[in-house]
Scaffold this motif. Structure first.
Motif, PDB file in Angstrom:
ATOM      1  N   VAL A  83       3.130 -28.627  24.973  1.00 54.54           N
ATOM      2  CA  VAL A  83       2.469 -29.635  25.518  1.00 54.54           C
ATOM      3  C   VAL A  83       1.745 -30.171  24.366  1.00 54.54           C
ATOM      4  O   VAL A  83       1.561 -29.781  23.381  1.00 54.54           O
ATOM      5  N   MET A  84       1.374 -31.799  24.631  1.00 57.17           N
ATOM      6  CA  MET A  84       0.915 -32.439  23.302  1.00 57.17           C
ATOM      7  C   MET A  84      -0.513 -32.433  23.426  1.00 57.17           C
ATOM      8  O   MET A  84      -1.125 -32.134  24.177  1.00 57.17           O
ATOM      9  N   GLY A  85      -0.885 -32.157  21.850  1.00 60.26           N
ATOM     10  CA  GLY A  85      -2.360 -32.229  21.667  1.00 60.26           C
ATOM     11  C   GLY A  85      -2.900 -30.775  21.964  1.00 60.26           C
ATOM     12  O   GLY A  85      -4.280 -30.695  22.055  1.00 60.26           O
ATOM     13  N   ARG A  86      -2.141 -29.814  22.416  1.00 60.02           N
ATOM     14  CA  ARG A  86      -2.346 -28.566  22.743  1.00 60.02           C
ATOM     15  C   ARG A  86      -3.308 -28.474  23.995  1.00 60.02           C
ATOM     16  O   ARG A  86      -3.601 -27.392  24.796  1.00 60.02           O
TER      17      ARG A  86
ATOM     18  N   ALA B 141       3.405 -32.530  29.137  1.00 61.68           N
ATOM     19  CA  ALA B 141       4.137 -31.421  29.112  1.00 61.68           C
ATOM     20  C   ALA B 141       5.653 -31.931  28.968  1.00 61.68           C
ATOM     21  O   ALA B 141       6.044 -32.621  29.395  1.00 61.68           O
ATOM     22  N   PHE B 142       6.242 -31.225  27.823  1.00 65.82           N
ATOM     23  CA  PHE B 142       7.698 -31.372  27.780  1.00 65.82           C
ATOM     24  C   PHE B 142       8.281 -29.742  28.070  1.00 65.82           C
ATOM     25  O   PHE B 142       7.883 -28.876  27.532  1.00 65.82           O
TER      26      PHE B 142
ATOM     27  N   VAL C 157      -4.318 -24.868  24.303  1.00 67.25           N
ATOM     28  CA  VAL C 157      -3.587 -23.667  24.156  1.00 67.25           C
ATOM     29  C   VAL C 157      -4.191 -23.096  22.820  1.00 67.25           C
ATOM     30  O   VAL C 157      -4.330 -23.674  21.715  1.00 67.25           O
ATOM     31  N   MET C 158      -4.710 -21.973  22.955  1.00 68.74           N
ATOM     32  CA  MET C 158      -5.462 -21.189  21.685  1.00 68.74           C
ATOM     33  C   MET C 158      -4.646 -20.343  20.770  1.00 68.74           C
ATOM     34  O   MET C 158      -5.116 -19.955  19.506  1.00 68.74           O
ATOM     35  N   THR C 159      -3.236 -19.891  21.197  1.00 68.50           N
ATOM     36  CA  THR C 159      -2.321 -19.031  20.503  1.00 68.50           C
ATOM     37  C   THR C 159      -1.599 -19.978  19.644  1.00 68.50           C
ATOM     38  O   THR C 159      -1.075 -20.989  20.069  1.00 68.50           O
ATOM     39  N   PRO C 160      -0.998 -19.687  18.510  1.00 65.23           N
ATOM     40  CA  PRO C 160       0.133 -20.238  17.833  1.00 65.23           C
ATOM     41  C   PRO C 160       1.128 -20.678  18.532  1.00 65.23           C
ATOM     42  O   PRO C 160       1.788 -19.585  19.450  1.00 65.23           O
TER      43      PRO C 160
END
Length: 523
Positions: free
Chosen positions: A82-85, A93-94, A16-19
């Protein structure tokens, strides 16, 4: 080995690259909050008197967080963290949809009510043994199970809540508790082992344990994979967790042994986690296999309802009777899952939410009745109506609700389930739901007549000394909160019916769920 520094690596396909939007943190906050509060209580183990002052506000905050999460999901649709991006299926995933959010909020309300009731039910020695830390650890496991989007992560949260439930079950270390804990532990460990076997089998077939990924792949595999075998394993494992027939004998043998507040927690939460997992896996991930097994699930649901209702009629101990009432409710939820229609699944979800609240409250009622009369046995109870008319009236409301009588919350899911059964021609299943409700009504009418309406037996009355104790504020407050929910959703069910209907539709057509996990549509 050196890596060239002049080569740009595109990580967008894996990370995941976006905030992360601030509101998305609500997905993991219930679990993080429970674990953090539990750790604080462990650090305060030398000052047990402070535990309640940390735990009760913390549980109230948990209810607020759960309510905000439900509002966000109802407004924006399913949300994924998601954990750790790491993007799914690489990262865990949650993912929360309406079903998970509603169950999490109901669990938070039950836990807060239990925390309040524990102020008068759990003595200082019980708090030294760690009641409040165990309660928060239990809520971390329950919340994690409702919010996770990964099968193996679901297994992990099952283990977390199982460990904490062991600690709560033996709180006090009485011989009866140890006996009940042994039965509870053995059967639940067997169920957990079967669950782990099913998870391993699923990974071998799908190459992933992400729930959305499996839901997207299962329809395409068809007869090329042993999906019926996997589904049957999940059904057996979750059926044991939910105390469905014929693997339900552990519940009435163990739920009457711990302190009343622990029994209330277990009745409100633990079997519902098993039902939730069954609905999630069979209803969303393996719908074709659920259809193939629908007759078996319906038969198990009908037998669970009727046999448990008959078991309740045979009991003289209120706590054992309530254990059978918990099991009978699980049968109604199985009936909704077996039907598989939007109305059937909606009825099962509504019934699960209703059962979480009403069964917790009924165990509180049993505890207060025993404090007023000095016994849990119907042979010794009597005269409770004369001792405390308001308590008797509140008890009658809850008896009506658990029996499925109007105008309380238990009436509407039974109406939905009966109509859904008749719509598909399953008249015998509708008959089983009505028969179980009739038998449950007789069982609780018997409790009211013997424990509340008839005069106190002379032998028991002669053993009394002084006036009967009044209902404590620590019991009256949570009972009033839970009873208000039961009455409120009985008189005004439309909003909850809309939510459960939307949750059922989201399970049958999980495109929004899948889109939340895989925004680009890829796997």
């Amino acid at each position: 080995m050196a890596v060239p520094t002049d080569k740009i690596v595109d990580l967008a396909s894996a990370l995941v690259m976006t905030p992360v939007p601030a509101g998305n943190w609500l997905v993991v906050l219930p679990v993080a909050l429970c674990i953090a509060l539990g750790a604080v209580l462990l650090m305060l183990r030398g000052r047990v008197s402070l535990h309640a002052y940390v735990a009760i506000p913390g549980l109230a905050l948990l209810v607020l967080v759960d309510a905000l999460l439900l509002w966000k999901v109802a407004t924006d649709g399913p949300v994924t963290m998601v954990m750790g991006r790491w993007l799914p299926p690489f990262g865990i995933a949650f993912t929360v949809d309406l079903l998970g959010a509603m169950m999490t909020l109901a669990a938070g309300i039950v836990a807060l009510a239990a925390g309040l009731y524990a102020l008068g039910d759990v003595p200082l020695v019980g708090r030294r043994y760690g009641f409040f830390p165990f309660l928060l650890l239990l809520m971390a496991g329950v919340s994690g199970a409702f919010l996770t989007g990964d099968l193996f992560n679901l297994y992990v949260w099952f283990e977390v809540l199982l460990i904490s439930s062991f600690g709560l079950l033996v709180l006090g270390s009485e011989s009866e508790q140890i006996d009940g804990a042994l039965k509870y532990a053995v059967l639940n460990l067997v169920a957990t082992t079967l669950f782990l076997v099913a998870v391993g089998y699923a990974y071998a077939v799908f190459g992933t344990l992400n729930m959305a990924d499996i839901a997207g792949k299962s329809a395409g595999l068809g007869a090329s994979a042993p999906l019926i075998t996997i589904s049957a394993l999940f059904l057996l494992a979750f059926g044991m967790k939910a105390a469905a027939f014929p693997v339900n004998f552990w519940l009435p043998a163990s739920y009457h042994t711990p302190r009343v507040v622990v029994s209330a927690l277990f009745a409100g939460l633990l079997t519902k986690v098993g039902v939730y997992a069954m609905i999630r896996v069979m209803g969303m991930m393996l719908p074709v296999e659920r259809e193939e097994l629908s007759l078996l699930i319906a038969l198990l649901g009908a037998l669970t309802m009727i046999i448990a209702a008959l078991g309740a009629l045979a009991q003289s101990d209120i706590r054992r009777l309530l254990g059978y009432a918990v099991i009978s409710g699980v049968g109604a939820m199985l009936a909704g899952l077996a039907l598989g229609s939007p109305a059937g699944i909606s009825g099962a979800i509504f019934y699960a939410l209703h059962s979480m609240v009403v069964m917790t409250a009924l165990y509180f009622v049993a505890g207060e009745a025993a404090k007023l009369a000095g016994s849990f046995s119907l042979r010794a109870l009597g005269g409770l109506y004369r001792q405390n008319g308001a308590f008797a009236g509140l008890s009658l409301v809850l008896f009506f609700a658990v029996s499925g009588l109007p105008p309380f919350s238990g009436f509407w899911p039974k109406v939905v389930l009966v109509k859904a059964s008749l719509d598909v021609g399953a008249w015998w299943l509708a008959g089983a739901i009505l028969l179980a409700g009739f038998l449950t009504t007789i069982a609780f009418a018997r409790v009211f007549l013997l424990a509340y309406w008839r005069p106190r037996p002379l032998a028991a009355a002669g053993a009394d000394s002084g006036e009967a104790p009044a209902i404590r504020l620590s019991a009256a407050l949570p009972l009033a909160i839970l009873a208000a929910i039961v009455v409120g959703f009985g008189l005004f069910p439309e909003g909850l019916l809309r939510l459960t209907g939307s949750a059922a539709a989201g399970l049958q057509d999980p495109q929004a769920y899948l889109q939340s996990v895989f925004p680009g549509g890829g796997e």
